[in-house]
Design an enzyme around this catalytic site. Structure first.
Site, PDB file in Angstrom:
ATOM      1  N   TYR A 144       0.859  -1.191   0.000  1.00  0.00           N
ATOM      2  CA  TYR A 144       0.000   0.000   0.000  1.00  0.00           C
ATOM      3  C   TYR A 144       0.886   1.227   0.000  1.00  0.00           C
ATOM      4  O   TYR A 144       1.821   1.323   0.794  1.00  0.00           O
ATOM      5  CB  TYR A 144      -0.889  -0.013   1.251  1.00  0.00           C
ATOM      6  CG  TYR A 144      -1.807   1.185   1.369  1.00  0.00           C
ATOM      7  CD1 TYR A 144      -2.916   1.319   0.543  1.00  0.00           C
ATOM      8  CD2 TYR A 144      -1.572   2.175   2.322  1.00  0.00           C
ATOM      9  CE1 TYR A 144      -3.777   2.410   0.657  1.00  0.00           C
ATOM     10  CE2 TYR A 144      -2.427   3.267   2.448  1.00  0.00           C
ATOM     11  CZ  TYR A 144      -3.524   3.374   1.610  1.00  0.00           C
ATOM     12  OH  TYR A 144      -4.362   4.455   1.728  1.00  0.00           O
ATOM     13  N   ASP A 239       9.272   2.761  -0.192  1.00  0.00           N
ATOM     14  CA  ASP A 239       8.252   3.424   0.614  1.00  0.00           C
ATOM     15  C   ASP A 239       8.543   3.056   2.071  1.00  0.00           C
ATOM     16  O   ASP A 239       8.208   1.964   2.529  1.00  0.00           O
ATOM     17  CB  ASP A 239       6.863   2.938   0.185  1.00  0.00           C
ATOM     18  CG  ASP A 239       5.749   3.599   0.990  1.00  0.00           C
ATOM     19  OD1 ASP A 239       6.036   4.113   2.087  1.00  0.00           O
ATOM     20  OD2 ASP A 239       4.599   3.579   0.518  1.00  0.00           O
ATOM     21  N   LYS A 267       4.749   9.335   8.923  1.00  0.00           N
ATOM     22  CA  LYS A 267       4.594   8.838  10.299  1.00  0.00           C
ATOM     23  C   LYS A 267       5.643   9.348  11.286  1.00  0.00           C
ATOM     24  O   LYS A 267       5.522  10.465  11.786  1.00  0.00           O
ATOM     25  CB  LYS A 267       4.530   7.308  10.284  1.00  0.00           C
ATOM     26  CG  LYS A 267       3.392   6.823   9.350  1.00  0.00           C
ATOM     27  CD  LYS A 267       2.916   5.451   9.658  1.00  0.00           C
ATOM     28  CE  LYS A 267       1.986   4.881   8.613  1.00  0.00           C
ATOM     29  NZ  LYS A 267       0.573   4.980   8.890  1.00  0.00           N
TER      30      LYS A 267
HETATM   31  N1  HOZ Z   1      -4.426   2.649   6.230  1.00  0.00           N
HETATM   32  C1  HOZ Z   1      -3.799   3.185   7.390  1.00  0.00           C
HETATM   33  C2  HOZ Z   1      -2.832   2.227   8.000  1.00  0.00           C
HETATM   34  N2  HOZ Z   1      -2.016   1.476   7.135  1.00  0.00           N
HETATM   35  C3  HOZ Z   1      -4.837   3.550   8.399  1.00  0.00           C
HETATM   36  C4  HOZ Z   1      -4.797   4.977   8.690  1.00  0.00           C
HETATM   37  C5  HOZ Z   1      -5.825   5.422   9.724  1.00  0.00           C
HETATM   38  O1  HOZ Z   1      -6.943   4.946   9.731  1.00  0.00           O
HETATM   39  O2  HOZ Z   1      -5.480   6.292  10.508  1.00  0.00           O
END
Ligand code: HOZ
Length: 432
Positions: A144, A239, A267
Site C-alpha cells: 500500500y 516506501d 509517520k
Molecule cells: N491505512 C492506514 C494504516 N495502514 C490507516 C490509517 C488510519 O486509519 O489512521
C-alpha cells in the site's frame, strides 16, 4: 466494558462523516464491531470516551514510537505553536529536520517535506517519471502506497481490509501504467522488465511490507530489485512510511544494506503530526520545482508544528540507540508468545516480525506474499481481536495491518498482553 458513549458518538458520526470515520479501517467493519472513540492517550495507554483504558499497539498506525504525548515532543509542539502554526514561508525548523533525515539515511542527499505519506508517494512517482521520461511503474500486490489514483491497484491496508484492493473512480488510463507483481518474487519482476524494458520509470516497494499484515522481504529479492532497476535505467523507490526510523534509525534500507534512489517517509518523522517527505540523490531531487521541471507544492508543507514534533522525535531516537535494542527485545517477547500459544492450543499461526513491527496470521505455513497473507482465517482473527479488545489490549482492527511497539511499553504491559494472547488463544481453541 461499557461502550455507551462511543456507540452514541458513532451513530452521530455516521450521519455527518461517511461511515462515521475519516479513514476506513477505523470503522471496525471487518471485525463486526463499533469503534471506541478515543479521548486521550499517554505513554502506551489510550482511553476512550467511556473511560475504558487500553494498552495500545496501533500507535496511530506507527508514528508513536516514543509513546503517546511524550513530554519532550509535547514541549516542542507547544513552543512551536506559540510562535505561530503556519506561515507558508521557509523556516529554520525545515532545515533542521531535513538535516536529521539526510544524516540518518545515506541514500538521501536532499529531501522535500509534504503533509502526508500519500502526497509524498504521489510526488515521488511524478519525480521518477519526470526524471526518466517514462510512464510505467511496477508495484507489488498487497503493498500500500497511499490512495493516489495510480497506486490503488492491488493495494493493501484499508483497501484490502474492505475487500476492494482496487478502487472505483480510478480512470482505467491511470491504472494502465501501474504494473503489478507478487512480493518476494524475483522471477515475476524479471518478466515485467523483459516485457516493458525501457518503459518503466520506477519500481516502488515497501522494503518490509506492512499493509498486508507484516511480510518481511527476502534480502535477495530487494537486492534483485536494485540490480534490475540499475540495469534497465529505472528508479528504485522505497516506501519507508512505516519502516523509516522504525526498523532502525536508518530505516529498512540501513537494516538490509540496500540503497534506493528515492525514499518516501511519513509517520515517525512527524512525531504524530501530519507529515510526509520524499528524498534521494541530489541529481534526482534537483528536478523538482522551483529548480527543475517537476511541479509539486503545498501550503502546509514543512509546517512548523509538525517539524518541531519530528525534530524532537528524531533527536531522541538518534541520541538513544538503545531504544531500538529495547523495542526489538520487547517485540520478540510478543512474537514468542504468539508462537508458544499457537502450539499449546493448536491454533494455526504464522508470526512475522521485523524489529518492533509484527503480526500473526492465522494460517499454516509461511506468509511471504499477498497470496499467502490472504490465506489467514479471518474468522479466527475476529475472535482473537475481540478477545484482546475485551481484555484491554487495542490492536489494529484488521488482519492486514501491523502491531507496533513503542518505547513506552513497559514489562508489566507486555506481561498483561502476553496473558491476553494466551486467554484469547485458549478461547479460540474451545470454539474450533
Ligand atoms: N491505512 C492506514 C494504516 N495502514 C490507516 C490509517 C488510519 O486509519 O489512521
Amino acid at each position: 466494558m461499557n461502550h455507551a458513549k462511543s456507540q452514541e458518538l458513532f451513530i452521530k458520526a455516521k450521519e455527518l462523516i461517511p461511515g462515521g470515520v475519516n479513514s476506513p479501517v477505523r470503522a471496525f467493519k471487518s471485525v463486526g464491531l463499533n469503534p471506541p472513540f478515543i479521548r486521550k492517550a499517554k505513554g502506551c495507554k489510550i482511553t476512550d470516551v467511556d473511560g475504558n483504558e487500553y494498552i495500545d499497539y496501533v500507535g496511530s498506525w506507527g508514528p508513536m514510537i516514543l509513546g503517546h504525548a511524550n513530554d519532550l515532543v509535547i514541549e516542542e509542539i507547544k513552543k512551536a505553536a506559540e510562535e505561530g502554526t503556519s506561515f507558508g514561508a521557509p523556516t529554520e525548523r525545515e532545515i533542521e529536520l531535513a538535516e536529521l533525515i539526510c544524516e540518518a539515511v545515506p541514500s538521501v542527499e536532499m529531501v522535500r517535506m509534504v503533509s502526508s505519506g500519500t502526497e509524498a508517494v504521489m510526488s515521488a512517482i511524478r519525480l521518477a517519471r519526470g526524471y526518466t521520461g517514462r510512464d510505467k511503474i511496477l508495484k507489488f500486490e498487497g503493498c500500500y502506497h497511499g490512495h493516489s489514483d495510480g497506486l490503488l491497484v492491488k493495494a493493501g491496508s484499508g483497501a484490502l481490509t474492505t475487500g476492494v484492493p482496487d478502487s472505483a473512480g480510478v480512470p482505467a488510463d491511470f491504472a494502465r501504467n501501474t504494473i503489478t507483481a507478487s512480493y518476494n518474487n524475483s522471477l515475476e519482476v524479471e518478466e515485467v522488465f523483459k516485457k516493458f524494458e525501457s518503459e518503466l520509470a520506477a519500481v516502488i516497494v515497501e522494503p518490509v511490507a506492512g499493509n498486508m499484515g507484516v511480510v518481511p522481504p527476502d534480502i535477495e529479492f530487494l537486492k534483485f530489485l536494485r540490480k534490475l532497476t540499475e540495469k534497465y535505467g529505472a528508479l528504485l523507490i522505497f516506501d519507508e512510511v512505516i519502516t523509516g526510523f522504525r526498523v532502525s534509525y536508518s530505516g529498512a534500507q540501513g537494516y538490509y544494506g540496500i540503497n534506493p534512489d528515492i525514499t518516501v517517509f511519513g509517520k515517525i518523522i512527524g512525531g504524530g503530526m501530519p507529515v510526509g517527505a520524499y528524498g534521494g540523490k541530489k541529481e534526482i531531487m534537483e528536478k523538482i520545482s522551483p529548480i527543475g521541471p517537476v511541479y509539486q507544492a503545498g501550503t502546509l508543507s514543512g509546517n512548523p508544528v509538525a517539524m518541531a514534533a519530528g525534530i524532537a522525535t528524531l533527536k531522541m531516537l538518534r541520541d538513544h540507540p538503545e531504544i531500538y535494542v529495547e523495542l526489538d527485545e520487547k517485540a520478540s517477547q510478543l512474537e514468542k508468545a504468539f508462537k508458544r500459544y499457537s502450539e499449546k492450543y493448536t491454533i494455526p499461526a504464522a508470526v512475522n516480525r521485523v524489529g518492533s513491527v509484527l503480526c500473526s496470521f492465522f494460517t499454516e505455513g509461511e506468509v511471504r506474499d499477498f497470496k499467502s497473507a490472504v490465506r489467514s482465517d479471518l474468522k479466527i482473527f475476529t475472535k482473537y481481536f475481540s478477545a484482546m479488545l475485551e481484555s484491554g489490549i487495542y490492536t489494529a482492527p484488521s488482519q492486514f495491518e501491523a502491531m507496533f511497539l513503542s518505547w513506552a511499553h513497559k514489562q508489566e504491559d507486555l506481561d498483561r498482553t502476553i496473558k491476553a494472547i494466551e486467554n484469547s488463544f485458549s478461547m479460540i481453541a474451545e470454539t474450533l
